[in-house]
Design a protein around this motif. Structure first.
Motif, mmCIF file in Angstrom:
data_model
loop_
_atom_site.group_PDB
_atom_site.id
_atom_site.type_symbol
_atom_site.label_atom_id
_atom_site.label_comp_id
_atom_site.label_asym_id
_atom_site.label_seq_id
_atom_site.Cartn_x
_atom_site.Cartn_y
_atom_site.Cartn_z
ATOM 1 N N PHE A 98 0.787 -1.188 0.039
ATOM 2 C CA PHE A 98 0.181 -0.048 0.004
ATOM 3 C C PHE A 98 1.019 1.152 -0.013
ATOM 4 C CE2 PHE A 98 -2.576 -3.360 1.723
ATOM 5 C CZ PHE A 98 -3.805 -3.121 1.108
ATOM 6 N N ASN A 99 0.985 2.092 -0.937
ATOM 7 C CA ASN A 99 1.486 3.297 -1.218
ATOM 8 C C ASN A 99 0.732 4.442 -0.461
ATOM 9 O OD1 ASN A 99 3.688 1.964 -2.323
ATOM 10 N ND2 ASN A 99 3.127 2.988 -4.608
ATOM 11 N N VAL A 100 1.178 5.122 0.552
ATOM 12 C CA VAL A 100 0.301 5.998 1.606
ATOM 13 C C VAL A 100 0.629 7.165 1.417
ATOM 14 C CG1 VAL A 100 -0.592 6.201 3.589
ATOM 15 C CG2 VAL A 100 -0.176 3.919 2.872
ATOM 16 N N TYR A 101 -0.155 8.109 0.744
ATOM 17 C CA TYR A 101 0.186 9.728 0.890
ATOM 18 C C TYR A 101 -1.337 10.357 1.057
ATOM 19 C CZ TYR A 101 4.944 10.610 -0.880
ATOM 20 O OH TYR A 101 6.265 10.835 -1.064
ATOM 21 N N TRP A 102 -2.370 9.545 1.178
ATOM 22 C CA TRP A 102 -3.607 10.169 1.408
ATOM 23 C C TRP A 102 -4.378 8.985 2.142
ATOM 24 C CZ3 TRP A 102 -1.922 9.430 -3.710
ATOM 25 C CH2 TRP A 102 -2.741 8.148 -4.276
ATOM 26 N N GLY A 103 -5.853 9.130 2.321
ATOM 27 C CA GLY A 103 -6.843 8.075 2.580
ATOM 28 C C GLY A 103 -6.643 7.479 4.173
ATOM 29 N N THR A 104 -6.436 8.360 5.191
ATOM 30 C CA THR A 104 -6.153 8.137 6.501
ATOM 31 C C THR A 104 -7.412 7.339 6.995
ATOM 32 O OG1 THR A 104 -4.713 10.065 6.899
ATOM 33 C CG2 THR A 104 -5.467 8.720 8.671
ATOM 34 N N ASP A 105 -8.435 7.552 6.660
ATOM 35 C CA ASP A 105 -9.607 6.712 6.982
ATOM 36 C C ASP A 105 -9.659 5.301 6.562
ATOM 37 O OD1 ASP A 105 -10.541 8.845 8.621
ATOM 38 O OD2 ASP A 105 -12.045 9.763 7.211
ATOM 39 N N GLU A 106 -9.419 5.449 5.164
ATOM 40 C CA GLU A 106 -9.197 4.082 4.330
ATOM 41 C C GLU A 106 -7.972 2.976 4.984
ATOM 42 O OE1 GLU A 106 -11.807 3.292 3.108
ATOM 43 O OE2 GLU A 106 -12.489 5.460 2.920
ATOM 44 N N VAL A 107 -6.996 3.858 5.429
ATOM 45 C CA VAL A 107 -5.908 3.015 6.124
ATOM 46 C C VAL A 107 -6.424 2.279 7.252
ATOM 47 C CG1 VAL A 107 -3.660 2.969 7.195
ATOM 48 C CG2 VAL A 107 -4.003 4.436 5.330
ATOM 49 N N TYR A 108 -7.144 2.931 7.972
ATOM 50 C CA TYR A 108 -7.711 2.245 9.570
ATOM 51 C C TYR A 108 -8.613 1.188 8.952
ATOM 52 C CZ TYR A 108 -5.798 5.663 12.584
ATOM 53 O OH TYR A 108 -4.858 6.544 13.512
ATOM 54 N N ARG A 109 -9.411 1.395 7.846
ATOM 55 C CA ARG A 109 -10.444 0.259 7.502
ATOM 56 C C ARG A 109 -9.696 -0.894 6.871
ATOM 57 N NH1 ARG A 109 -14.084 1.697 2.870
ATOM 58 N NH2 ARG A 109 -14.700 -0.570 3.003
ATOM 59 N N ILE A 110 -8.705 -0.597 6.303
ATOM 60 C CA ILE A 110 -7.644 -1.583 5.737
ATOM 61 C C ILE A 110 -7.099 -2.606 6.946
ATOM 62 C CG2 ILE A 110 -5.427 -2.062 4.493
ATOM 63 C CD1 ILE A 110 -6.499 0.223 2.665
ATOM 64 N N PHE B 285 4.062 1.475 2.299
ATOM 65 C CA PHE B 285 5.093 2.472 1.890
ATOM 66 C C PHE B 285 4.676 3.782 2.101
ATOM 67 C CE2 PHE B 285 6.310 -1.292 -0.522
ATOM 68 C CZ PHE B 285 7.870 -1.245 -0.268
ATOM 69 N N ILE B 286 5.470 4.510 2.968
ATOM 70 C CA ILE B 286 4.734 5.606 3.723
ATOM 71 C C ILE B 286 5.340 6.948 3.083
ATOM 72 C CG2 ILE B 286 4.426 6.915 5.715
ATOM 73 C CD1 ILE B 286 3.106 4.368 5.447
ATOM 74 N N GLY B 287 4.513 7.856 2.589
ATOM 75 C CA GLY B 287 5.055 9.203 2.095
ATOM 76 C C GLY B 287 5.093 10.039 3.307
ATOM 77 N N GLY B 288 6.352 10.565 3.426
ATOM 78 C CA GLY B 288 6.816 11.311 4.704
ATOM 79 C C GLY B 288 5.922 12.378 5.025
ATOM 80 N N SER B 289 5.510 13.174 3.939
ATOM 81 C CA SER B 289 4.603 14.388 4.102
ATOM 82 C C SER B 289 3.186 14.158 4.623
ATOM 83 C CB SER B 289 4.323 15.195 2.977
ATOM 84 O OG SER B 289 3.808 14.518 1.976
ATOM 85 N N TRP B 290 2.726 12.963 4.324
ATOM 86 C CA TRP B 290 1.556 12.417 4.913
ATOM 87 C C TRP B 290 1.683 11.707 6.325
ATOM 88 C CZ3 TRP B 290 0.660 7.461 7.116
ATOM 89 C CH2 TRP B 290 -0.604 7.014 7.349
#
Length: 246
Positions: A66-78, A92-97
Motif C-alpha cells: 500500500f503506497n500511502v500519501y492520502w486516505g487515512t480513514d481508509e488505512v484504518y479500514r484496511i 510504503f509511507i509518504g513522509g509528508s503524509w
C-alpha cells in the motif's frame, strides 16, 4: 572527340562504383545497428543493486503493498480487514503524509505490518540528482524511524520512476528498491470489481501487488483475501516474502 567520350564514360563508371560502395556501406551500417542489442535506459553499472519486482521462486506467499500519501480513514479500514484475516502487508509511507498522521503510522506498525519509504514529497526520482534523491529518501526515513523506533530498509519510488541516480542513492543509504508485479491501478479506476480482478487474476506466490488506501480498495480487500485463502496463498510482508529479517 572519342577521347572526350571515353573520359566521360570512365568518369560515369567511377561515379557509379563510388555510389554503390557508399550504398553498401550504409546498408551494412543499418544492418549492424538493427541487429545489435538496444541500450537499456538504466545502465548496468550497479548490478549488485537489485530492483525487486517479485519475491521469486523461494517466495512464501503474496505481498500486498500500500503506497500511502492520502486516505487515512481508509488505512484504518484496511488495517481492520487485514487483522480479521491475520494477513500482513507492507505500507510504503509518504513522509509528508506521515508528518500529519503520526497516530495512523504508529497503528500500522503496532498491528505488525512492515513500513517502507515512499519518499517525502512524492517527487519523480528519476529526475533527481544523487544528492536530491538521498535528501528525499533520508528525510522520510528519519521521520518514520523517529515515529516507530525501527530502521527502514525498503524504498518504493513514486510512480515507479527510477534511474541510476536513485539506485546510487539507495545503495548509499542501504535501501532496497521495490516495484510490483501486479498493479491494481485503484487510484485511477476506482472500481472494486476491477481492483479485485487485478489483484487475483493469475496470482501466484511471490507476487508484489500494488494498492493505495482508496475506498474501493478497502471494499474489495475482503474478497481479495478470501480468494487468497481459498487458493492457499498466504499474505505476507515484502521482507518476509524475500525471506529476509525485517
Amino acid at each position: 572527340m572519342f577521347d572526350k567520350k571515353r573520359k566521360k564514360s570512365s568518369l560515369s563508371l567511377k561515379l557509379k562504383i563510388a555510389t554503390n560502395l557508399a550504398l553498401c556501406t550504409l546498408v551494412v551500417s543499418i544492418g549492424a545497428l538493427c541487429l545489435s542489442p538496444l541500450s537499456k535506459e538504466i545502465s548496468t553499472k550497479g548490478e549488485d543493486q537489485q530492483i525487486y519486482r517479485s519475491a521469486g521462486e523461494n517466495a512464501v506467499g503474496v505481498s500486498l503493498m500500500f503506497n500511502v500519501y492520502w486516505g487515512t480513514d481508509e488505512v484504518y479500514r484496511i488495517l481492520e480487514i487485514l487483522q480479521a484475516h491475520e494477513a500482513k502487508a507492507t505500507f510504503f509511507i509518504g513522509g509528508s503524509w506521515a508528518d500529519d498522521n503520526v497516530a495512523c503510522l504508529k497503528a500500522i506498525h503496532e498491528k505488525g505490518h512492515e513500513i517502507g519509504n515512499h519518499g517525502y514529497f512524492h517527487k519523480d526520482h528519476k529526475k533527481l540528482s544523487v544528492a536530491e534523491n538521498e535528501k528525499e529518501i533520508s528525510n522520510c526515513n528519519r521521520f518514520i524511524e523517529l515515529a516507530i523506533g525501527e530502521k527502514v530498509t525498503l524504498f518504493a519510488p513514486p510512480s515507479g520512476s527510477y534511474g541510476d541516480t536513485m539506485l546510487t542513492a539507495c545503495k548509499t543509504l542501504g535501501m532496497k528498491t521495490v516495484l510490483w508485479s501486479k498493479d491494481t491501478i485503484d487510484w485511477r479506476d476506482k472500481n472494486a470489481k476491477i481492483i479485485y480482478t487485478r489483484a487475483t487474476k493469475n496470482v501466484k506466490k511471490g507476487d508484489f501487488i500494488l494498492m493505495h488506501p482508496m475506498a474501493e480498495t478497502a471494499d474489495a480487500l475482503e474478497l481479495i483475501l478470501n480468494y487468497y485463502e481459498n487458493n492457499s496463498l498466504k499474505t505476507v510482508t515484502v521482507s518476509e516474502n524475500l525471506q529476509e529479517k525485517v
